[in-house]
Motif scaffolding. Structure first.
Motif, PDB file in Angstrom:
ATOM      1  N   ASP A 194       0.840  -1.201   0.000  1.00  8.09           N
ATOM      2  CA  ASP A 194       0.000   0.000   0.000  1.00  8.09           C
ATOM      3  C   ASP A 194       0.872   1.247   0.000  1.00  8.09           C
ATOM      4  O   ASP A 194       2.102   1.156  -0.085  1.00  8.09           O
ATOM      5  CB  ASP A 194      -0.996  -0.018   1.165  1.00  8.09           C
ATOM      6  CG  ASP A 194      -0.332   0.046   2.548  1.00  8.09           C
ATOM      7  OD1 ASP A 194       0.836   0.487   2.653  1.00  8.09           O
ATOM      8  OD2 ASP A 194      -0.984  -0.340   3.533  1.00  8.09           O
TER       9      ASP A 194
ATOM     10  N   ASP B 257       0.020  -5.650   0.772  1.00  6.19           N
ATOM     11  CA  ASP B 257      -1.356  -5.456   0.307  1.00  6.19           C
ATOM     12  C   ASP B 257      -1.931  -6.821  -0.080  1.00  6.19           C
ATOM     13  O   ASP B 257      -1.765  -7.295  -1.200  1.00  6.19           O
ATOM     14  CB  ASP B 257      -1.354  -4.499  -0.890  1.00  6.19           C
ATOM     15  CG  ASP B 257      -2.744  -4.209  -1.426  1.00  6.19           C
ATOM     16  OD1 ASP B 257      -3.710  -4.859  -0.977  1.00  6.19           O
ATOM     17  OD2 ASP B 257      -2.866  -3.333  -2.306  1.00  6.19           O
TER      18      ASP B 257
ATOM     19  N   SER C  95      -4.534  -6.942  -3.115  1.00  9.73           N
ATOM     20  CA  SER C  95      -3.907  -6.887  -4.441  1.00  9.73           C
ATOM     21  C   SER C  95      -3.210  -8.198  -4.768  1.00  9.73           C
ATOM     22  O   SER C  95      -3.188  -8.625  -5.930  1.00  9.73           O
ATOM     23  CB  SER C  95      -2.912  -5.726  -4.519  1.00  9.73           C
ATOM     24  OG  SER C  95      -3.580  -4.488  -4.535  1.00  9.73           O
TER      25      SER C  95
ATOM     26  N   LYS D 134      -3.025  -1.723  -6.354  1.00 10.34           N
ATOM     27  CA  LYS D 134      -3.534  -0.382  -6.057  1.00 10.34           C
ATOM     28  C   LYS D 134      -2.429   0.672  -6.058  1.00 10.34           C
ATOM     29  O   LYS D 134      -2.685   1.854  -6.302  1.00 10.34           O
ATOM     30  CB  LYS D 134      -4.223  -0.386  -4.693  1.00 10.34           C
ATOM     31  CG  LYS D 134      -5.430  -1.301  -4.604  1.00 10.34           C
ATOM     32  CD  LYS D 134      -5.905  -1.395  -3.157  1.00 10.34           C
ATOM     33  CE  LYS D 134      -6.978  -2.456  -2.993  1.00 10.34           C
ATOM     34  NZ  LYS D 134      -7.318  -2.678  -1.565  1.00 10.34           N
TER      35      LYS D 134
END
Length: 296
Positions: A14, A20, A23, A263
């Motif tokens: 992140d 993350d 993801s 992301k």
């Protein structure tokens, strides 16, 4: 499971640098859907050198969880400390991983005998299949073919990821090892030639963002359909090179973000995100390769 297009998976983070997990699931699903042969979790493209032991473990185990048995998972377990590499390899005994990828000890620059003893000690500590990883430009040491041949005699050292880009290594190693020893390219730009010379596949950075194309190239090559494979590979050739316009994995993470696979393109220091200059170069190449449109 140790042939074809194997992705050297990035580690998604992140905007604060935390792992993350959401993801990661999207990435695993992407590779299952596009017929990637296997996933290397937390190899060097996965920023292994900046992850804690706990983070390293979590990334491998989450990848296994999300794979749901649909795609084999290989754990990156390399370290420049032999004891640490042994600890990592043993951690994944009975975990569900199908094998380990272990890079040569970086910075130490051991002798050929030191390299042999390092990998021998790791292999003797676990029953998991071991794949050697040779990338001298990043590690400062090179596993020479005669050392590969010695290591190939150890029962659970099953192959090598050869990332020098030197195609002569294929025949040099083949002449010295038994017929079941697996040669995998670690250099996307020369991988198809590597396979044509007798290699069994590629552990690929490009597969992070062109999974179907890399899978198709390897499948066609395995069937001897090299003309068709080359037509696909030709469209990716600049991408193979420009994914290293700045140090890996910053460029490939940027493309993954643009494609919506992750992301954020955060990389941990001492790596830094792709520069504006790098973005301009890579965006143009990705458009030419058909991965993104010009309005992104």
């Amino acid at each position: 499971m140790f042939t074809g297009s194997i992705v050297a998976l990035i580690t998604p983070m992140d905007d604060k640098g935390n792992l993350d997990k959401d993801s990661l699931k999207k990435l695993v699903d992407y590779h299952i859907y596009n017929n990637t042969s296997a996933i290397v979790a937390v190899g060097t493209t996965g920023e292994t050198s900046t992850l804690s032991y706990e983070e390293h473990n979590n990334m491998v185990m989450w990848t296994l969880e999300f794979s749901q048995g649909k795609i084999p998972v290989i754990a990156g377990t390399g370290a420049n400390s032999t004891a640490e590499a042994i600890s990592l390899a043993c951690r994944f005994n009975n975990s569900g991983v199908v094998g380990c990828l272990s890079v040569t000890p970086y910075y130490n620059r051991p002798s050929q005998e030191g390299i042999f003893q390092h990998f021998k000690a790791i292999a003797e500590s676990t029953e998991l299949p071991q794949i050697l990883y040779n990338v001298p430009i990043r590690t400062g040491c090179d596993i020479l073919p005669h050392t590969v041949a010695r290591l190939a005699k150890i029962k659970n050292i099953i192959g090598i990821k050869e990332a020098t880009g030197d195609l002569s290594r294929v025949s040099q190693i083949q002449e010295l090892v038994h017929k079941d020893f697996i040669l995998l390219s670690g250099d996307d730009a020369t991988a198809l030639d590597f396979i044509q010379l007798g290699g069994k596949g590629i552990i690929s950075v490009t597969a992070n963002i062109a999974a179907k194309q890399m899978s198709d190239i390897c499948l066609l090559a395995s069937k001897g359909q090299f003309t068709t494979a080359r037509s696909i590979n030709r469209k990716l050739m600049l991408l193979h090179h420009k994914l290293f316009v700045e140090p890996n994995p910053a460029p490939v993470k940027w493309v993954c973000k643009i494609l919506g696979l992750i992301k954020n393109d955060y990389v941990r220091l001492p790596m830094i995100p792709l520069s504006a200059h790098g973005i301009s170069i890579l965006k143009k190449i990705c458009i030419e390769a058909g991965l993104i449109t010009s309005d992104i």
